[in-house]
Design an enzyme around this catalytic site. Structure first.
Site, PDB file in Angstrom:
ATOM      1  N   GLN A 103       4.192  -7.129  -1.685  1.00 42.91           N
ATOM      2  CA  GLN A 103       4.222  -6.999   0.420  1.00 42.91           C
ATOM      3  C   GLN A 103       4.389  -8.633   1.283  1.00 42.91           C
ATOM      4  OE1 GLN A 103       0.057  -7.434   0.289  1.00 42.91           O
ATOM      5  NE2 GLN A 103      -0.085  -5.829  -0.730  1.00 42.91           N
ATOM      6  N   HIS A 165      -1.026 -10.458   0.740  1.00 43.26           N
ATOM      7  CA  HIS A 165      -1.974 -11.002   1.809  1.00 43.26           C
ATOM      8  C   HIS A 165      -1.274 -11.566   2.401  1.00 43.26           C
ATOM      9  CE1 HIS A 165      -5.861  -9.642  -0.290  1.00 43.26           C
ATOM     10  NE2 HIS A 165      -4.707  -7.784  -0.299  1.00 43.26           N
ATOM     11  N   GLU A 259     -12.965  -3.795   7.630  1.00 47.02           N
ATOM     12  CA  GLU A 259     -13.220  -4.079   9.432  1.00 47.02           C
ATOM     13  C   GLU A 259     -12.800  -4.487  10.560  1.00 47.02           C
ATOM     14  OE1 GLU A 259     -15.960  -8.193   6.273  1.00 47.02           O
ATOM     15  OE2 GLU A 259     -14.163  -7.852   8.114  1.00 47.02           O
ATOM     16  N   TYR A 280     -11.575  -4.918  -7.089  1.00 49.59           N
ATOM     17  CA  TYR A 280     -10.821  -3.552  -7.515  1.00 49.59           C
ATOM     18  C   TYR A 280     -11.363  -3.310  -9.273  1.00 49.59           C
ATOM     19  CZ  TYR A 280      -8.299  -4.482  -3.889  1.00 49.59           C
ATOM     20  OH  TYR A 280      -7.439  -4.898  -2.367  1.00 49.59           O
TER      21      TYR A 280
END
Length: 388
Positions: A103, A165, A259, A280
């Site tokens: 990521q 993240h 959210e 997960y």
């Protein structure tokens, strides 16, 4: 060099393998009747135009005053395109210690609020190495074809291991400060409840990187002065709502618990003490959905849609959407339209599922109000959306 945090063994399967697609319980499409027929009716009023198919894993887009486009690729390239999507140049900005893996890579792009007179471009990205990396923010001077005099203005503390993240979304506030979102580093989620480092926070800084004197924790000697809010998992969308004069964010949950939050200065948004999602592995992260003193979500999606951006729509092309939040989603392959007011929020529509595309980001053409969608793929696309 800052020392990396202790690295806990990876205990979770990769997000992209296990994210499931779901719709909010607040969605107003009727439960009775055929969903596919209703969806077809919803999508029938749009026209899609592909502007580009050359950008690998595009992450963010900015529209220049002359309507040309600048698009970041997670692989580190900054693409300069005409308004029609024709490649003018592939700029490789010399970002200090840019780190590309998983990521990690080049993330958001944002133009200085007074770009006509202050032609600075802000870029967020992962910096460091596999064993010691974090989220960085730099800015450079745009001369019409290149990014020059790049200078780092913020580096999140501490360095950590892994490549997940990072947060990385940028928003400018009306007082000419800048908000940057930061992830929890995936393996370090408990640190999102600390004020002694930047993991799982949003930070507010001046446009030159200095710390504003009115930040909420500025007087707390145990807190980092840049922190604006904390208790976040991985915020990948942030936008200022000019009518409500409030900030909204979109945030990745784990397996469920995505959210939309109304961001408050000094607020604790609960991760990982409260969440609607599970790990997960299926294990419960916490028994709590709410706790005193913690801010719960305005909207929640379980199963996950993986919200990956956020804008407040302002434009003429879709005038009846004025002031609504548009939330692109990766796993959900959609854009959710969320209506907000002073006291609540509600998903009132889902859009563009007929594209069957992982939508990473969404922007508005200032001159027309048309939408620009970034499709997250090895052969990524820019899709312009107008009314038929």
């Amino acid at each position: 060099m800052l020392k990396p945090l202790f690295h806990h063994p990876a205990r979770l399967l990769p997000l992209f393998l296990l994210c499931t697609v779901g719709l909010s319980a607040n969605l107003v499409i009727a439960d009775d009747g055929d969903y596919e027929e209703q969806l077809t009716e919803l999508q029938s009023g749009f026209e899609y135009t592909e502007l580009s198919q050359e950008i690998a894993f595009p992450w963010s887009l900015a529209v220049l005053p002359n309507s040309e486009l600048l698009v970041t690729s997670r692989a580190g390239a900054l693409w300069h395109l005409s308004a029609e999507g024709i490649v003018i140049n592939n700029v490789m900005p010399e970002l200090p210690e840019l780190w590309i893996d998983g990521q990690a890579g080049l993330f958001d792009i944002a133009l200085h609020p007074d770009f006509d007179t202050e032609p600075f471009i802000y870029l967020s990205y992962a910096c460091g190495s596999l064993r010691a990396n974090t989220t960085c923010l730099s800015r450079g001077h745009w001369n019409g074809s290149e990014l020059q005099d790049i200078e780092p203005i913020f580096q999140a503390y501490p360095f950590k291991r892994g490549s997940a993240h990072y947060g990385g979304r940028i928003a400018f506030l009306p007082d000419n400060t800048l908000l940057l979102t930061l992830g929890d580093g995936f393996d370090y989620r408990e640190r999102a409840q600390l004020l002694s480092d930047h993991l799982g926070t949003t930070v507010r800084i001046e446009l030159n990187g200095e710390v504003p004197s009115d930040n909420p924790f500025i007087a707390n000697p145990k807190a980092l002065p840049e922190i604006f809010s904390y208790g976040h998992r991985n915020v990948q969308g942030v936008a200022w709502h000019p009518q409500l004069e409030q900030l909204f964010i979109s945030e990745h949950g784990p397996r469920g618990g995505d959210e939309i939050n109304r961001l408050r200065a000094g607020g604790n948004f609960g991760w990982p003490l409260i969440t609607g999602g599970v790990d997960y592995t299926g294990a419960r992260i916490t028994p709590y959905r709410d706790l005193p003193g913690l801010h719960g979500p305005e909207v929640e999606w379980t199963p996950s849609i993986a919200p990956s951006g956020l804008i407040v729509y302002q434009g003429d092309e879709f005038s009846d959407w004025h002031g609504d939040l548009l939330v692109p989603a990766l796993a959900g392959k959609q854009v959710a339209r969320v209506r907000v007011n002073d006291t609540g929020a509600e998903v009132i529509d889902i859009l563009f599922q007929d594209l069957n595309a992982r939508i990473r980001d969404i922007r508005v053409e200032p001159a027309t109000g048309a939408l620009l969608l970034l499709v997250d793929a090895a052969e990524g696309k820019i899709i312009r959306v107008t009314k038929k």
